[in-house]
Every structure is written in C-alpha cells, then in structure tokens.
Design a protein around this motif. Structure first.
Motif, short mmCIF file in Angstrom:
data_model
loop_
_atom_site.label_atom_id
_atom_site.label_comp_id
_atom_site.label_asym_id
_atom_site.label_seq_id
_atom_site.Cartn_x
_atom_site.Cartn_y
_atom_site.Cartn_z
N LEU A 80 0.83 -1.21 0.00
CA LEU A 80 0.00 0.00 0.00
C LEU A 80 0.86 1.26 0.00
O LEU A 80 0.59 2.22 -0.72
CB LEU A 80 -0.94 0.00 1.21
N TRP A 81 1.91 1.24 0.82
CA TRP A 81 2.82 2.39 0.87
C TRP A 81 3.51 2.59 -0.48
O TRP A 81 3.58 3.72 -0.99
CB TRP A 81 3.85 2.17 1.98
N LEU A 82 4.01 1.52 -1.07
CA LEU A 82 4.68 1.60 -2.37
C LEU A 82 3.73 2.08 -3.46
O LEU A 82 4.09 2.90 -4.31
CB LEU A 82 5.27 0.24 -2.75
N LEU A 83 2.50 1.56 -3.44
CA LEU A 83 1.52 1.95 -4.45
C LEU A 83 1.22 3.43 -4.37
O LEU A 83 1.16 4.14 -5.39
CB LEU A 83 0.24 1.13 -4.27
N ALA A 84 1.05 3.94 -3.15
CA ALA A 84 0.78 5.37 -2.96
C ALA A 84 1.95 6.21 -3.46
O ALA A 84 1.77 7.26 -4.08
CB ALA A 84 0.50 5.66 -1.49
N ASN B 96 -3.06 6.02 -0.05
CA ASN B 96 -2.61 6.72 1.15
C ASN B 96 -3.60 6.57 2.29
O ASN B 96 -3.22 6.35 3.45
CB ASN B 96 -2.40 8.20 0.83
N ALA B 97 -4.89 6.72 1.96
CA ALA B 97 -5.93 6.66 2.99
C ALA B 97 -6.01 5.28 3.63
O ALA B 97 -6.09 5.16 4.87
CB ALA B 97 -7.28 7.04 2.38
N VAL B 98 -5.96 4.24 2.82
CA VAL B 98 -6.03 2.88 3.36
C VAL B 98 -4.79 2.57 4.20
O VAL B 98 -4.87 1.97 5.28
CB VAL B 98 -6.19 1.85 2.22
N PHE B 99 -3.62 3.03 3.72
CA PHE B 99 -2.38 2.78 4.45
C PHE B 99 -2.42 3.43 5.84
O PHE B 99 -2.15 2.77 6.84
CB PHE B 99 -1.18 3.31 3.66
N VAL B 100 -2.76 4.72 5.92
CA VAL B 100 -2.75 5.39 7.22
C VAL B 100 -3.89 4.88 8.11
O VAL B 100 -3.75 4.87 9.34
CB VAL B 100 -2.83 6.93 7.07
N ILE C 4 -1.53 13.24 12.43
CA ILE C 4 -0.62 13.08 11.28
C ILE C 4 -1.26 12.18 10.22
O ILE C 4 -1.22 12.48 9.02
CB ILE C 4 0.73 12.52 11.75
N CYS C 5 -1.87 11.07 10.66
CA CYS C 5 -2.54 10.17 9.71
C CYS C 5 -3.71 10.87 9.02
O CYS C 5 -3.91 10.72 7.81
CB CYS C 5 -3.02 8.92 10.43
N SER C 6 -4.47 11.65 9.79
CA SER C 6 -5.61 12.37 9.20
C SER C 6 -5.14 13.42 8.19
O SER C 6 -5.73 13.57 7.11
CB SER C 6 -6.43 13.04 10.30
N LEU C 7 -4.07 14.14 8.53
CA LEU C 7 -3.55 15.16 7.62
C LEU C 7 -3.04 14.56 6.32
O LEU C 7 -3.08 15.21 5.27
CB LEU C 7 -2.42 15.94 8.30
N THR C 8 -2.57 13.32 6.37
CA THR C 8 -2.14 12.64 5.14
C THR C 8 -3.27 12.63 4.12
O THR C 8 -3.09 12.94 2.94
CB THR C 8 -1.69 11.20 5.44
N VAL C 9 -4.46 12.26 4.59
CA VAL C 9 -5.62 12.17 3.69
C VAL C 9 -6.13 13.57 3.33
O VAL C 9 -6.44 13.84 2.16
CB VAL C 9 -6.74 11.35 4.37
N VAL C 10 -6.21 14.46 4.32
CA VAL C 10 -6.74 15.80 4.07
C VAL C 10 -5.89 16.55 3.05
O VAL C 10 -6.41 17.15 2.09
CB VAL C 10 -6.83 16.60 5.39
#
Length: 403
Positions: free
Chosen positions: A110-114, A131-135, A164-170
């Motif tokens: 998932l990280w590599l795909l993102a 990114n969303a699924v990973f975090v 931090i995880c939420s900001l990744t998606v936002v």
C-alpha cells in the motif's frame, strides 16, 4: 502456508543424511515467503525508507530542470512525499513492531503503491485511496496499543499520530482540487507535528542511553526524561500548531519550545559521552531540532521571508540526522551489535550536516542551484551509507540462519 509445509515434508522425506544442510537452507528461504511467520516492521520499512530518501531528493532536483518526473517540480508534492511518504515509512518501521509477513507485505504494498502513483501522477485518486487505506491500517494497529499508557505525556502520541494520519488524507484530498495555497499552508504547519514527534521519541531514546553510559562511568545522570520539560514541549508545540492563524503567538510558542529543547539537551551533559559517538550524533540531531524551532519561531514572530529556510533546518538538519541515526541504531541493536563501534554513524551524521548547511546556504546565497545540488547529493550519500549498514546487518542475520 499449506504448500510450504508440503514442499518441506517432501524434501525432508527424500533427503539423505548429507543433504540436511540443503533442507535447512530451503526451510529458511521459505520462511521469507508471505505467511504467518512474524517479522519486525523495521526490517522492511527502514530499507524502503532509505531507498526512497536516496532517490526522491535528486529526482526533485532533476524535475526542476525538466529531467525528472514533472510532478516533483511542485514544492507541495515534494514536501508531501518527504513528510507523509518518507517519514510515515520511518514511523511504521519504528512503531509497528513484529507482524505476520502477509500483513506486513500488505502495509508495504500500500505504501509503495501510494508513492509510485503519487510520482507518476497518472491516477491521482488511486494514490489518494492508497494513502488513505495505508494510514487507516497504521492507525488501527498503532493507536489502541499506545492508548494503554498510564501517563498523559505518553498518551499524547495517540492524538499526535492520529492527527498526522488524518492530515495525510486531508492534504492529499486538497491536492485533488488544486488548492495549492491551502495545501502549502497545511504542509508547512504539519512540520511542527513532526518536530514534536521527534522531540518525544528522540528524548525517549537518548535519555536512557545517556544514563546507561553515565552508569558505566560510575556516575549518575539526574536529568533523564525530564518530565516537566517534556510536558512544556508538548504544550508549547501543540499551542504553536493550534495558533497557526496568529503567527506572532505561534512564533512565541515555537521559540519557547526551542529553548526548552536546548535546555533539555544541555542537561543530558553529552560532553561526558565522548567515547560514545552514536550518542553524540543523536545529540547533534536533537540540537538541529532545537535550532530549527528557534528559527521557525523567529520567522513567524518577525514575518521574515525565510520560512522555507527555517523549515529545512528541521526537515534536513534534524529529521535527516535523527532518521538515519535511529534506523541504524534500531537495526544494530536488533542484531546485537553495538552502535558505538560503527564508524559509519559519525560519517553519515557529518554528511547530513553538510546537506543541511548547503540547503540553508541556498536560500541566502547567489549560488542557489550549486548549493541545492550539494545538499541533494549529501542527503542521498548519507542515506546510502545508512542503507549499506542496514543491508549488511540483514544479510549477516540471514547468513547465520542458513548455517
């Protein structure tokens, strides 16, 4: 897993006495296939983070001149990939712990795909979903485990990592609507969150290690974790982030935080640990962090135009130094080697200092492109050395297991 067991039993049934060593080697090789066997997350994610760090900064430099992936020429994309790509890989490797290999493989894919989709910019929505699924998976695994801590200072990691995880998606979602101004603002302010994470984790790593060195020398370190100062750091940096819309107040909070970090570092008395270059190098990273907070606070307080310069004191000087040292230290301790005996730690810390100084100089000099090139090369060289140490440790472990 059934096909693995069947193959092993079949080979064992037909193997002669002289072929038992080959059977053992085959079993070891099959253990690396995805299955229920657990492995430490840092064994995969630290290597992935190193390779990504080595490639991304030079690629961004080339993109600015029309030779690399065009999307990396945008400062927001470069910042997002370094903070929410590279740093999240570090967080995953450091905090996730041992997992079944099939689960760990899912995290890595998932990280590599993102990362790949974000760089080639062909399917932006797929990059956002990855990114969303990973975090989401990372938060699901980490946050309940961290919440069991009794002290509120330790529980602070839960909202911090959750934010931090939420900001990744936002931030990724805002990028889909081309609101680059808001995206850039959020990226800049998120640096304070990563700074707080480094202050917390760096202190928890340095304090017991320095205390152990003091004990070995027949002394006692009274100022270890320094809970009052740590609480002050949490409060000031949280306030600085929340007061982002009031730059002067945010700047004051950052300056106070930088002073607290400097005081904490001085009270560890690292001058008594000159025989432990690994601890000195961690202290150098912590020093960069204190300097970065002071610089960022001063820029916000005075309204200076050097915001990017202050940010890079944190992201290159502090983050680069601490990331490389933490990855090497964790890997060495896991294979029961002493970090103090590895000269590469001092070399990569020195090279990273060159990268930080060159990146700062680029904003203050007429020879901007030359200093940017020096910074990019030094950054990649430091993480290349880090990758060498990690890879060497992993191959040694595999060779021991195969015997």
């Amino acid at each position: 897993m059934h096909y693995q067991r069947s193959l092993i039993h079949c080979v064992q049934g037909i193997a002669s006495e002289g072929g038992r060593r080959s059977v053992i080697r085959l079993k070891r090789a099959l253990e690396w296939l995805p299955g229920k066997t657990k492995t430490h997350a840092h064994q995969w994610f630290f290597m992935a983070a190193c390779i990504y760090a080595i490639l991304m900064v030079p690629l961004a430099m080339l993109a600015r001149h029309g030779y690399g992936p065009a999307v990396l020429a945008a400062p927001t994309v470069h910042a997002f990939e370094m903070l929410f790509g590279f740093v999240l890989a570090l967080i995953t490797g450091y905090l996730l712990g041992p997992l079944p290999k099939n689960q760990l493989l899912l995290f890595l894919l998932l990280w590599l795909l993102a990362r790949v989709l974000g760089v080639i910019a062909i399917a932006d929505w797929l990059a956002l979903i990855s990114n969303a699924v990973f975090v989401a998976l990372l938060a699901w695994h980490l946050l309940p485990r961290l919440w069991v801590a009794k002290k509120w200072r330790n529980r602070t990691l839960v909202p911090l990592l959750g934010l931090i995880c939420s900001l990744t998606v936002v931030i990724a979602l805002i990028g889909q609507f081309d609101d680059y101004r808001l995206q850039r603002t959020l990226l800049g302010e998120s640096v304070q969150l990563f700074a707080l994470l480094m202050l917390f984790m760096g202190g928890r790593m340095l304090a017991p290690a320095v205390a152990g060195e003091f004990y070995r020398q027949g002394m006692e370190l009274e100022a270890r974790v320094q809970p009052q100062i740590e609480a002050g750091l949490i409060v000031t940096l949280t306030a600085a982030f929340l007061l982002a819309s009031v730059p002067t107040l945010s700047g004051v909070m950052l300056i106070i935080g930088g002073l607290l970090a400097a005081i904490r570092l001085i009270r560890w008395q690292l001058w008594h640990c000159l025989a432990r270059p690994d601890l000195i190098c961690l202290g150098v990273g912590y020093g960069w962090l204190a300097l970065g907070l002071l610089s960022l606070g001063w820029v916000k307080l005075t309204g200076s135009d050097h915001l990017g310069t202050a940010v890079h004191v944190i992201t290159v000087g502090a983050l680069g130094t601490l990331a490389a040292n933490v990855m090497v230290r964790v890997t060495l301790l896991q294979v029961k080697q002493y970090p103090s005996r590895i000269p590469q730690i001092v070399i990569m810390t020195g090279i990273m200092a060159i990268a930080a100084i060159a990146r700062i100089s680029a904003d203050l000099s007429l020879y901007r492109e030359m200093f940017l090139a020096i910074a990019a090369v030094a950054w990649s060289m430091s993480f290349l050395l880090c990758l060498y140490v990690i890879f060497d440790c992993q191959t040694r472990v595999l060779s021991r297991k195969s015997l």
